[in-house]
Design an enzyme around this catalytic site. Structure first.
Site, mmCIF file in Angstrom:
data_model
loop_
_atom_site.group_PDB
_atom_site.id
_atom_site.type_symbol
_atom_site.label_atom_id
_atom_site.label_comp_id
_atom_site.label_asym_id
_atom_site.label_seq_id
_atom_site.Cartn_x
_atom_site.Cartn_y
_atom_site.Cartn_z
ATOM 1 N N ASP A 212 0.709 -1.146 -0.098
ATOM 2 C CA ASP A 212 0.011 0.179 0.028
ATOM 3 C C ASP A 212 0.809 1.250 0.009
ATOM 4 O O ASP A 212 1.689 1.562 1.031
ATOM 5 C CB ASP A 212 -0.978 -0.100 1.188
ATOM 6 C CG ASP A 212 -1.922 1.021 1.245
ATOM 7 O OD1 ASP A 212 -2.922 1.082 1.953
ATOM 8 O OD2 ASP A 212 -2.061 1.672 0.310
ATOM 9 N N HIS A 214 -0.021 4.298 -0.261
ATOM 10 C CA HIS A 214 -1.153 5.052 0.505
ATOM 11 C C HIS A 214 -1.125 6.468 0.161
ATOM 12 O O HIS A 214 -0.907 7.588 0.530
ATOM 13 C CB HIS A 214 -0.557 5.241 1.932
ATOM 14 C CG HIS A 214 -1.482 5.159 3.201
ATOM 15 N ND1 HIS A 214 -2.008 6.418 3.817
ATOM 16 C CD2 HIS A 214 -2.481 4.288 3.485
ATOM 17 C CE1 HIS A 214 -2.958 6.115 4.367
ATOM 18 N NE2 HIS A 214 -3.443 4.851 4.408
ATOM 19 N N GLU A 264 -10.112 2.746 -1.862
ATOM 20 C CA GLU A 264 -10.982 2.912 -0.424
ATOM 21 C C GLU A 264 -11.493 4.334 -0.063
ATOM 22 O O GLU A 264 -12.201 4.362 1.053
ATOM 23 C CB GLU A 264 -9.830 2.313 0.448
ATOM 24 C CG GLU A 264 -8.488 3.230 0.701
ATOM 25 C CD GLU A 264 -7.857 2.927 1.545
ATOM 26 O OE1 GLU A 264 -7.317 1.435 1.530
ATOM 27 O OE2 GLU A 264 -7.168 3.194 2.506
ATOM 28 N N ARG A 285 -11.498 -0.875 -4.608
ATOM 29 C CA ARG A 285 -11.544 -1.380 -3.106
ATOM 30 C C ARG A 285 -12.536 -0.514 -2.462
ATOM 31 O O ARG A 285 -12.274 -0.227 -1.434
ATOM 32 C CB ARG A 285 -10.089 -0.842 -2.864
ATOM 33 C CG ARG A 285 -8.848 -1.574 -3.286
ATOM 34 C CD ARG A 285 -7.695 -1.763 -2.760
ATOM 35 N NE ARG A 285 -7.882 -2.541 -1.380
ATOM 36 C CZ ARG A 285 -7.796 -2.109 -0.260
ATOM 37 N NH1 ARG A 285 -7.512 -0.808 0.232
ATOM 38 N NH2 ARG A 285 -8.057 -2.774 0.919
ATOM 39 N N TRP A 405 -1.182 11.918 3.545
ATOM 40 C CA TRP A 405 -0.471 10.798 4.573
ATOM 41 C C TRP A 405 -0.903 9.480 3.918
ATOM 42 O O TRP A 405 -1.832 9.270 3.363
ATOM 43 C CB TRP A 405 -1.438 11.045 5.740
ATOM 44 C CG TRP A 405 -1.452 9.937 6.697
ATOM 45 C CD1 TRP A 405 -0.324 9.597 7.384
ATOM 46 C CD2 TRP A 405 -2.308 9.030 7.238
ATOM 47 N NE1 TRP A 405 -0.230 8.674 8.289
ATOM 48 C CE2 TRP A 405 -1.751 8.119 7.959
ATOM 49 C CE3 TRP A 405 -3.436 8.769 6.832
ATOM 50 C CZ2 TRP A 405 -2.269 6.893 8.763
ATOM 51 C CZ3 TRP A 405 -4.013 7.468 7.207
ATOM 52 C CH2 TRP A 405 -3.444 6.614 8.267
HETATM 53 C C1 CS2 Z 1 -5.268 1.669 4.795
HETATM 54 C C2 CS2 Z 1 -6.358 2.064 5.638
HETATM 55 O O1 CS2 Z 1 -6.196 -0.543 4.954
HETATM 56 C C3 CS2 Z 1 -5.575 0.340 4.273
HETATM 57 O O2 CS2 Z 1 -5.640 -0.016 3.053
HETATM 58 O O3 CS2 Z 1 -5.169 2.521 3.611
HETATM 59 O O4 CS2 Z 1 -5.731 1.666 6.917
HETATM 60 C C4 CS2 Z 1 -6.249 3.510 6.005
HETATM 61 O O5 CS2 Z 1 -5.030 3.952 6.372
HETATM 62 C C5 CS2 Z 1 -7.487 3.717 7.034
HETATM 63 O O6 CS2 Z 1 -8.653 3.355 6.647
HETATM 64 C C6 CS2 Z 1 -7.698 5.278 7.387
HETATM 65 O O7 CS2 Z 1 -8.636 5.445 8.200
HETATM 66 MG MG MG Z 2 -5.140 1.461 1.757
#
Ligand code: CS2
Ligand code: MG
Length: 405
Positions: A212, A214, A264, A285, A405
Site C-alpha cells: 500500500d 497510501h 478505499e 477497493r 498521509w
Molecule cells: C489503509 C487504511 O487498510 C488500508 O489499506 O489504507 O488502513 C487507511 O489508512 C485507514 O482506513 C484510514 O482510516
Molecule cells: Mg489502503
C-alpha cells in the site's frame, strides 16, 4: 413494514465506531456501520438531523427507493459523510430483509459464487527482517496473500507500521490532535524494492504479496516503483498515487504492468467510472461503509465486472464488524470478487460489543448463514466505551511541506 425508529450509537472500544439500528413496526431491526475515521460525529449529526426524520414511517422493504431518495433526493450529493450515512441505513435495511426472509443476505444477492472468501493479511515490521518474520507467521497460519509494509530507516513513523503500539486500535484510537509524520520519497525508494527482493528470496512463490503506497507518490514516481517491482509479481500495488486525479493512472498504466488497486476513499461510481471503463486499474477497493452500503458497492462491482476489474474491498480496522459482514455477503455473491483485506475481527473490548459467527480458517472466511448480516450489537456493552475524539495523522516532507498521509 414501516420503520418506527432509527438510533445512532457511538462507541469507542479502543477506537470509535458509529452504528445505526433501524427498527420496524414488527420489532425486526437491522444494523449498519457509519464509521468515518476521524470524522465520526459529522456522520452522526447528518444521520440524526437530516436522515432519520425523513425515514420514520417509510417501508423498510423498499431498499432501492430509500437509497435513491437519500442519494438523489439531496442537492449536495456524494462525499464521505453523506455516503456513510446512506451506507449505514442501506446495510440495516438489507439486514432487516434477510431476517424477515429467514435468509443470509448473500442469498438475496444471488447466492454463492464460491465457498469461502480469500483474504490478504497485514505484515508490518520495524525493519525488513521483522516484516518478513511476521510474513512467515501469516503463511504458517494459512494466508495466501500478505501485504508487506516496513518502517523506513531515517523516518520516525511510517504508515502501516505499529511502532510501540500493540495493535491498530491502540495506534489509531488515541490521537487527541492529528499527529505529524515525516515523509521522504527518496528514503522510501531505498527500502521498498529491497523489501520485496528479500521477500521473494525468502518465500519464493509461497504467498502473493501486496503493498500500500497510501497515495504518497507522484504519478511518475508510482510508474517507476511499479516498474521496479514487476519482477516480484505483486498481486497489486495499492493507492499508488492520489485517487482524486483519475488521469494519474493513465500515466502509471502506460509504464508498468504491476497490477493497480484503488478506491478505499471513493464514495460513488462517479469517483471511479473513468478508471474502470478505461481499465486503468485491476482492483476496485470501495468499502460498503464509504460507498453507499451494499446497494452502492453492488452497483460499482457490476459495472467493474464489464471491464475485467475485480473487487478487493477495503478492510481496515476503522470498519466495524458490521461492515466486514456486509463485505462477506457481497464477496461470496459477487462474480468478480478478487480478495478481501483482513486485519482481524477487532480487539477484545470490541468483541464484547459486536458478536458474529464468521469463521476464519486457513486464510479464508466462511460467511455466516444466520438470517440477515449475522452480527449482533450489544448496546449495554457499547455504553462502557464512550466516544473519544481521535484524528488520522498528517504527513510532511522533511522540509515541512504538507504531504499526502
Ligand atoms: C489503509 C487504511 O487498510 C488500508 O489499506 O489504507 O488502513 C487507511 O489508512 C485507514 O482506513 C484510514 O482510516
Ligand atoms: Mg489502503
Amino acid at each position: 413494514m414501516k420503520i418506527t425508529d432509527i438510533q445512532v450509537f457511538v462507541t469507542s472500544p479502543g477506537r470509535n465506531f458509529v452504528t445505526v439500528k433501524v427498527t420496524t413496526e414488527s420489532g425486526v431491526y437491522g444494523l449498519g456501520d457509519a464509521t468515518v475515521n476521524g470524522r465520526e460525529l459529522a456522520v452522526v449529526t447528518y444521520l440524526e438531523e437530516h436522515v432519520v426524520p425523513c425515514l420514520v414511517g417509510r417501508d423498510a422493504h423498499n431498499i432501492e427507493d430509500i437509497w435513491q431518495y437519500l442519494y438523489k433526493g439531496v442537492y449536495w450529493r456524494r462525499g464521505p459523510i453523506t455516503m456513510a450515512a446512506i451506507a449505514a441505513i442501506d446495510m440495516a435495511l438489507w439486514d432487516i430483509k434477510g431476517k424477515v426472509a429467514g435468509l443470509p443476505v448473500y442469498q438475496l444477492l444471488g447466492g454463492k459464487c464460491r465457498e469461502a472468501i480469500t483474504l490478504y493479511a497485514h505484515a508490518n515490521g520495524e525493519n525488513i527482517e521483522d516484516t518478513l518474520d511476521k510474513t512467515e507467521e501469516l503463511i504458517q497460519q494459512g494466508f495466501k496473500a500478505i501485504r508487506l509494509q516496513s518502517a523506513i530507516p531515517g523516518l520516525s513513523e511510517t504508515y502501516g507500521v505499529l511502532g510501540d503500539k500493540k495493535d491498530y486500535f491502540e495506534l489509531q484510537g488515541n490521537r487527541p490532535l492529528p499527529p505529524e509524520q515525516e515523509w521522504s520519497t527518496a528514503k522510501y525508494f531505498k527500502l521498498v524494492p529491497e523489501l520485496f527482493e528479500q521477500a521473494r528470496q525468502r518465500f519464493g512463490d509461497k504467498a502473493q504479496f501486496l503493498h500500500d503506497v497510501h497515495s504518497r507518490l507522484t504519478p511518475i514516481e508510482s510508474a517507476k516503483l511499479g516498474k521496479m517491482l514487476e519482477e516480484y509479481q505483486l498481486l497489486f500495488l495499492e493507492d499508488a498515487s492520489i485517487a482524486e486525479n483519475q488521469d494519474n493512472y493513465k500515466l502509471i498504466r502506460h509504464h508498468t504492468t504491476t497490477p493497480l488497486a484503488l478506491g478505499e476513499t471513493y464514495n460513488t461510481i462517479w469517483d471511479c467510472k473513468d478508471l474502470i471503463q478505461n481499465q486503468l486499474i485491476d482492483y476496485i477497493r470501495v468499502a460498503a461503509t464509504h460507498a453507499g452500503g451494499i446497494t452502492g458497492v453492488k452497483k460499482i462491482s457490476d459495472f467493474a465486472d464489464i471491464y475485467n476489474v475485480r473487487t478487493a474491498p477495503h478492510g481496515a480496522p476503522d470498519l466495524s464488524p458490521i461492515c466486514f459482514a456486509a463485505h462477506m455477503h457481497l464477496n461470496i455473491s459477487t462474480h468478480n470478487f478478487g480478495i478481501q483485506e483482513f486485519v482481524g475481527f477487532g480487539n477484545e473490548e470490541s468483541k464484547t460489543i459486536f458478536k458474529h459467527d464468521m469463521k476464519l480458517e486457513n486464510g479464508m472466511i466462511y460467511v455466516s448463514d444466520a438470517p440477515g448480516l449475522g452480527v449482533e450489537f450489544d448496546e449495554q456493552a457499547a455504553t462502557q466505551y464512550p466516544y473519544k475524539r481521535s484524528y488520522l495523522p498528517v504527513s510532511r516532507l522533511e522540509d515541512g511541506t504538507l504531504w499526502h498521509w
